[in-house]
Motif scaffolding. Structure first.
Motif, PDB file in Angstrom:
ATOM      1  N   GLN A 303       0.799  -1.219   0.000  1.00 19.12           N
ATOM      2  CA  GLN A 303       0.000   0.000   0.000  1.00 19.12           C
ATOM      3  C   GLN A 303       0.835   1.273   0.000  1.00 19.12           C
ATOM      4  OE1 GLN A 303      -3.337  -0.036  -0.381  1.00 19.12           O
ATOM      5  NE2 GLN A 303      -3.058  -2.248  -0.635  1.00 19.12           N
ATOM      6  N   HIS A 305       3.407   2.177   2.161  1.00 18.65           N
ATOM      7  CA  HIS A 305       3.826   2.722   3.449  1.00 18.65           C
ATOM      8  C   HIS A 305       5.344   2.932   3.496  1.00 18.65           C
ATOM      9  CE1 HIS A 305      -0.174   1.353   4.721  1.00 18.65           C
ATOM     10  NE2 HIS A 305      -0.041   2.253   5.688  1.00 18.65           N
ATOM     11  N   ARG A 342      -1.550   5.928  -6.099  1.00 20.10           N
ATOM     12  CA  ARG A 342      -1.758   6.053  -4.658  1.00 20.10           C
ATOM     13  C   ARG A 342      -0.549   6.731  -4.021  1.00 20.10           C
ATOM     14  NH1 ARG A 342      -3.008   0.723  -5.589  1.00 20.10           N
ATOM     15  NH2 ARG A 342      -1.146   0.017  -4.478  1.00 20.10           N
ATOM     16  N   ARG A 345       2.337   6.260   2.055  1.00 16.75           N
ATOM     17  CA  ARG A 345       1.562   6.323   3.287  1.00 16.75           C
ATOM     18  C   ARG A 345       2.460   6.542   4.497  1.00 16.75           C
ATOM     19  NH1 ARG A 345      -3.452   7.406   1.524  1.00 16.75           N
ATOM     20  NH2 ARG A 345      -4.236   5.820   0.078  1.00 16.75           N
TER      21      ARG A 345
END
Length: 376
Positions: A303, A305, A342, A345
């Protein structure tokens, strides 16, 4: 998750370029400015900034503009209907280099993702003197002399690059040279240019188009390039402690150094030597209590991170102490593009720190090759 607000700093040198049309070979110095104005010179720096900002007026909802008062930025923003906060107010109507220096420092201290400024080489020198490489900058060409590499080719081009950053597109970052000539020598027919420093500049990344046409980087070779660049940085700073976060990309750097690596842990390196292996959060705080420190990170998990997944040893207290400017994030462009837009994160466990770290973030993607990528 909502789109993060892009914090744009805006500075205009309202007297930039006023001597050009009158053949005065520049606009440095109060006497030249007064002479140019007396001869009917037109101040066009705000027009140039307006051309740049007009590209992003439709993105106002995604923007937080911070600027200097009056003709140093406030007026052009208000003319275009762009809401802005005045962070610095020049004491006099005729601004001086000290105002540019003070305004730039104030904007950076208040927190911005990019400093967009209109001026010439003298303005670039002032910005460089004030903020150095603390923040990415981009110049809107408005001066008589444009020898520095920090300027876009046109004012509109500067706006296009800013728009890409606001949208969170993959934008490259490079170190660009600040140069200026001796105006007195120039008026005598001599061109004497000097190097005054370098600043970080966003630049449109042609790599994205190449990938769409079938181009693809060799990830193994790119990882070697990333490792070579980071080890070179480490050699340049023998007194700095490098905290090596977990992950295979960081592991490539350790391999290049010939050091044992804790793949799922955190190690500490200084001057090419392994100081500590697989350390805890408390051990890191103790080891890094004194002296310069940098943290080498990569993207953990699927994701995106960079903090909070697999590297909880990097506590919020440590990261806050080290500062965003000392986070070396390493990843291949291929890995960044696999995020499919995206953002990176941040989950440090401290919401205030997460907000401070958010925004366009420098990612090392090769040997002396960096991009700006959004983090939130």
């Amino acid at each position: 998750m909502s789109t993060p607000i892009f914090r744009l700093g805006v500075i205009v040198n309202p007297y930039a370029g006023i001597g050009g049309a009158l053949a005065l070979k520049g606009s440095d110095g109060k006497a030249i400015r007064e002479k140019a104005l007396a001869m009917g010179a037109k101040q066009r720096a705000n027009e140039k900034m307006a051309s740049a900002l007009s590209v992003i007026t439709a993105m106002n909802a995604q923007l937080q503009i911070k600027t200097a008062g009056g003709e140093m930025g406030q007026s052009v923003c208000e003319t275009l209907g762009l809401a802005c906060s005045v962070i610095y107010q020049p004491p006099e109507k005729q601004t001086e280099p000290e105002d540019t220096i003070s305004a730039a420092r104030a904007l950076v201290d208040d927190g911005i993702d990019l400093l967009l400024f209109a001026g010439g080489d003298g303005t670039a020198r002032n910005i460089c003197d004030s903020v150095g490489s603390d923040v990415s900058v981009l110049g809107v060409p408005a001066g008589c002399k444009i020898h520095s590499g920090v300027y876009s080719v046109t004012p509109t081009a500067a706006g296009e690059v800013v728009a890409m950053m606001i949208r969170g597109e993959l934008v490259s970052e490079m170190d660009a040279e600040v140069r200026d000539i001796d105006e007195e020598a120039f008026r005598d027919g001599k061109v004497i240019a000097r190097h005054f420093g370098e600043m970080r500049v966003p630049n449109e990344l042609t790599y994205v188009q190449a990938v769409k046409m079938g181009g693809r980087e060799d990830e193994a070779l790119v990882l070697d390039d990333v490792a070579a660049y980071v080890t070179e940085l480490m050699e340049d700073e023998p007194e700095t402690l490098f905290v090596m976060g977990s992950g295979s990309t960081v592991g490539c750097v350790m391999d290049a150094l010939g050091l044992e690596n804790t793949l799922l842990g955190v190690d500490v390196v200084k001057n090419g030597e392994l100081i500590a292996s697989d350390v805890t959060a408390d051990q890191l705080l103790s080891l890094t209590a004194e002296g310069p420190v940098k943290i080498v990170l990569t993207i953990i998990g699927g994701q995106g991170h960079i903090l909070g997944r697999g590297n909880q040893q990097l506590s919020a207290e440590l990261v806050r102490r080290v500062g965003k400017e000392n986070l070396l994030i390493v990843a291949t462009k291929q890995k960044l593009q696999s995020l499919d837009g995206r953002p990176l994160r941040i989950d440090s466990g401290d919401t205030a720190l997460d907000s401070a770290l958010a925004g366009p973030t420098t990612v090392i993607t090769g040997y002396r090759d960096k991009v700006l990528y959004p983090a939130q």
